[in-house]
Write a protein that holds these residues in place. Structure first.
Motif, PDB file in Angstrom:
ATOM      1  N   CYS A  37       0.845  -1.202   0.000  1.00 43.43           N
ATOM      2  CA  CYS A  37       0.000   0.000   0.000  1.00 43.43           C
ATOM      3  C   CYS A  37       0.882   1.253   0.000  1.00 43.43           C
ATOM      4  O   CYS A  37       1.893   1.310   0.709  1.00 43.43           O
ATOM      5  CB  CYS A  37      -0.907  -0.009   1.228  1.00 43.43           C
ATOM      6  SG  CYS A  37      -1.888   1.493   1.461  1.00 43.43           S
ATOM      7  N   ALA A  38       0.485   2.243  -0.796  1.00 41.28           N
ATOM      8  CA  ALA A  38       1.148   3.554  -0.781  1.00 41.28           C
ATOM      9  C   ALA A  38       0.226   4.522  -0.055  1.00 41.28           C
ATOM     10  O   ALA A  38      -0.835   4.905  -0.576  1.00 41.28           O
ATOM     11  CB  ALA A  38       1.445   4.025  -2.196  1.00 41.28           C
ATOM     12  N   SER A  39       0.602   4.904   1.155  1.00 36.60           N
ATOM     13  CA  SER A  39      -0.250   5.749   1.982  1.00 36.60           C
ATOM     14  C   SER A  39       0.625   6.684   2.799  1.00 36.60           C
ATOM     15  O   SER A  39       1.811   6.395   3.035  1.00 36.60           O
ATOM     16  CB  SER A  39      -1.115   4.869   2.891  1.00 36.60           C
ATOM     17  OG  SER A  39      -1.825   5.640   3.829  1.00 36.60           O
ATOM     18  N   PHE A  40       0.017   7.804   3.241  1.00 38.27           N
ATOM     19  CA  PHE A  40       0.740   8.777   4.050  1.00 38.27           C
ATOM     20  C   PHE A  40      -0.078   9.102   5.291  1.00 38.27           C
ATOM     21  O   PHE A  40      -1.310   9.138   5.264  1.00 38.27           O
ATOM     22  CB  PHE A  40       1.023  10.051   3.257  1.00 38.27           C
ATOM     23  CG  PHE A  40       1.971   9.832   2.112  1.00 38.27           C
ATOM     24  CD1 PHE A  40       3.341   9.958   2.303  1.00 38.27           C
ATOM     25  CD2 PHE A  40       1.496   9.483   0.858  1.00 38.27           C
ATOM     26  CE1 PHE A  40       4.225   9.757   1.238  1.00 38.27           C
ATOM     27  CE2 PHE A  40       2.366   9.278  -0.190  1.00 38.27           C
ATOM     28  CZ  PHE A  40       3.734   9.407  -0.011  1.00 38.27           C
ATOM     29  N   ARG A  41       0.643   9.337   6.381  1.00 38.02           N
ATOM     30  CA  ARG A  41      -0.014   9.678   7.641  1.00 38.02           C
ATOM     31  C   ARG A  41      -0.602  11.079   7.540  1.00 38.02           C
ATOM     32  O   ARG A  41       0.106  12.042   7.260  1.00 38.02           O
ATOM     33  CB  ARG A  41       1.004   9.605   8.773  1.00 38.02           C
ATOM     34  CG  ARG A  41       0.412   9.873  10.151  1.00 38.02           C
ATOM     35  CD  ARG A  41       1.481   9.837  11.210  1.00 38.02           C
ATOM     36  NE  ARG A  41       0.963  10.122  12.537  1.00 38.02           N
ATOM     37  CZ  ARG A  41       1.705  10.314  13.609  1.00 38.02           C
ATOM     38  NH1 ARG A  41       3.037  10.252  13.502  1.00 38.02           N
ATOM     39  NH2 ARG A  41       1.154  10.572  14.779  1.00 38.02           N
ATOM     40  N   ILE A  57      -0.165  17.666  11.993  1.00 36.03           N
ATOM     41  CA  ILE A  57       1.029  16.922  11.556  1.00 36.03           C
ATOM     42  C   ILE A  57       1.080  17.026  10.036  1.00 36.03           C
ATOM     43  O   ILE A  57       0.552  16.175   9.313  1.00 36.03           O
ATOM     44  CB  ILE A  57       0.988  15.447  12.002  1.00 36.03           C
ATOM     45  CG1 ILE A  57       0.797  15.362  13.515  1.00 36.03           C
ATOM     46  CG2 ILE A  57       2.250  14.717  11.591  1.00 36.03           C
ATOM     47  CD1 ILE A  57       0.718  13.947  14.045  1.00 36.03           C
ATOM     48  N   PRO A  58       1.649  18.099   9.528  1.00 31.24           N
ATOM     49  CA  PRO A  58       1.611  18.317   8.070  1.00 31.24           C
ATOM     50  C   PRO A  58       2.471  17.341   7.291  1.00 31.24           C
ATOM     51  O   PRO A  58       2.181  17.039   6.134  1.00 31.24           O
ATOM     52  CB  PRO A  58       2.124  19.746   7.920  1.00 31.24           C
ATOM     53  CG  PRO A  58       2.951  19.978   9.148  1.00 31.24           C
ATOM     54  CD  PRO A  58       2.313  19.202  10.241  1.00 31.24           C
ATOM     55  N   PHE A  59       3.550  16.840   7.875  1.00 28.52           N
ATOM     56  CA  PHE A  59       4.429  15.919   7.158  1.00 28.52           C
ATOM     57  C   PHE A  59       4.530  14.606   7.946  1.00 28.52           C
ATOM     58  O   PHE A  59       5.537  14.316   8.599  1.00 28.52           O
ATOM     59  CB  PHE A  59       5.818  16.537   6.961  1.00 28.52           C
ATOM     60  CG  PHE A  59       5.780  17.823   6.179  1.00 28.52           C
ATOM     61  CD1 PHE A  59       5.609  17.802   4.804  1.00 28.52           C
ATOM     62  CD2 PHE A  59       5.897  19.042   6.821  1.00 28.52           C
ATOM     63  CE1 PHE A  59       5.563  18.993   4.091  1.00 28.52           C
ATOM     64  CE2 PHE A  59       5.856  20.233   6.113  1.00 28.52           C
ATOM     65  CZ  PHE A  59       5.680  20.212   4.738  1.00 28.52           C
ATOM     66  N   GLY A  60       3.438  13.836   7.894  1.00 36.80           N
ATOM     67  CA  GLY A  60       3.382  12.598   8.679  1.00 36.80           C
ATOM     68  C   GLY A  60       4.273  11.497   8.147  1.00 36.80           C
ATOM     69  O   GLY A  60       4.684  10.609   8.890  1.00 36.80           O
ATOM     70  N   GLY A  61       4.588  11.550   6.845  1.00 36.44           N
ATOM     71  CA  GLY A  61       5.445  10.512   6.282  1.00 36.44           C
ATOM     72  C   GLY A  61       4.664   9.297   5.801  1.00 36.44           C
ATOM     73  O   GLY A  61       3.465   9.167   6.032  1.00 36.44           O
ATOM     74  N   PRO A  62       5.337   8.380   5.151  1.00 31.07           N
ATOM     75  CA  PRO A  62       4.666   7.205   4.592  1.00 31.07           C
ATOM     76  C   PRO A  62       4.257   6.232   5.695  1.00 31.07           C
ATOM     77  O   PRO A  62       4.961   6.053   6.684  1.00 31.07           O
ATOM     78  CB  PRO A  62       5.735   6.586   3.678  1.00 31.07           C
ATOM     79  CG  PRO A  62       7.027   7.023   4.270  1.00 31.07           C
ATOM     80  CD  PRO A  62       6.794   8.393   4.849  1.00 31.07           C
TER      81      PRO A  62
END
Length: 359
Positions: A20-24, A29-34
């Protein structure tokens, strides 16, 4: 239950789930990361020998066997669930062969020991795996790997210590019924035995061996006469063959010597290794021969047949001469189970002459 010793089925392991390609994404939290998880692995296909089964009839009608696919990965670091494995239960002695390549995938000899037949595919990677200091927002993901799939042939070869070989109506079924608890069909016409029968012969409380009775062979079996060579495979795992000969055929024009030679020739045509197995001669139905003619008829048969191996004179119906045969078979089987140990070579005697002190 109908005896089935061959079947062709399709087996397929499960495919792995996709990554899965998903981001937090959370408030503040503007830059939650993958946070994309991996896919689950696909289910595998196992085979196991079951001592309670004696036929492949379940696979004559159920031709397709598939394991479950793995679930895809999800966001929030959730990995997909693995697919459920399936286990195919078969009789002891079954052989599983890839129908396309002829490669033997498994030979089920030990009961209750699972054997992997088709491996499930691995799950794909989610974008969580591709995170690095220079790639902080990876969008890569990989699909799951496909599971293995085969079209396989199932073949049953019964496990027995001793195999009975002979013409139809030679008395093989009567013999196995007389020495064991097996109860095969017995009648006064040929080809009463239509499938192999197994019987356990008890020599003592902790001494026993297994006898296999197969349908009778006739001359021309290699060309398909009678039941042909259909069941000879069940003798390939035996340690000893008993060639049962009818010394008192109903038709007086029938020559037992010619019949015995025809059986051996059919054996040689089928499999040279089977032909080379230890083989004993068992002269049956002596109760139908006058007592004063028995010795002469046995001597004449052995002389014309040019036989130099072990000979046993029995009457399976009257249970005469069976005990010497049973004990001789047990001695032969026990000797193969426990081969003699060679004496130690004196050149490798490690005991030093100086009491273990080094020179």
């Amino acid at each position: 239950m109908k005896f089935v010793d061959e079947a062709t089925i399709d087996i397929a392991a499960g495919h792995g789930g996709a990554g899965c390609a998903s981001f937090r994404r959370e408030k503040f939290i503007p830059f939650g990361g993958p946070d994309g998880g991996d896919g689950g692995r696909g289910g595998s296909v196992y085979a196991v020998a079951d001592r309670n089964l004696n036929t492949l009839i379940d696979y004559r009608y159920a031709r397709r066997h598939e394991a479950k696919n793995g679930e895809p990965g999800r966001g929030s670091d959730c990995f997909g669930a693995a697919g459920e494995d399936i286990t195919l239960r078969m009789p002891v002695g079954s052989i599983i062969t890839d129908l396309e390549t002829g490669r033997v995938l498994a030979e089920l000899i030990e009961p209750d020991v699972p054997v992997l037949i088709a491996k499930g595919g691995d799950g794909g990677f989610g974008n969580l795996h591709f995170k690095s200091s220079t790639n902080r927002a990876p969008r890569q993901k990989t699909p799951g790997w496909p599971g293995e799939a085969f079209k396989v042939k199932l073949e049953l070869r019964v496990l027995a210590d001793v195999g009975l070989l002979g013409m139809p109506n030679a008395g093989k079924s009567t013999l196995i019924a007389s020495v064991s608890n097996a109860r095969p069909k017995i009648a006064d016409y040929p080809f009463t035995t239509l499938h192999p029968n197994l019987g356990v012969v008890r020599v003592a409380p902790e001494k026993s061996f297994v006898v296999a009775d197969i349908p009778g062979l006739i001359e021309g079996a290699s060309e398909g006469a009678g039941l042909g060579h259909l069941f000879l495979r069940h003798l390939q795992r035996t340690r000893l063959l008993l060639h049962v000969v009818d010394l008192a055929p109903f038709d007086e024009s029938v020559d037992p010597v010619a019949q015995a030679k025809a059986i051996v020739e059919e054996l040689r045509k089928y499999d040279e290794a089977l032909y080379q197995k230890p083989r004993w001669l068992v002269l049956n139905k002596l109760d139908m021969v006058p007592a004063e003619e028995r010795a002469k008829r046995v001597k004449d048969f052995v002389k014309r047949y040019k036989w130099k191996g072990p000979v046993f004179e029995i009457s399976a119906l009257a249970r005469e001469g069976l005990q010497p045969l049973i004990h001789a078979i047990w001695d032969h089987v026990a000797a193969q189970n426990n081969p003699p140990v060679a004496p130690p070579d004196p050149r490798f005697d490690s005991a030093p002459d100086d009491g273990g002190q080094a020179a």
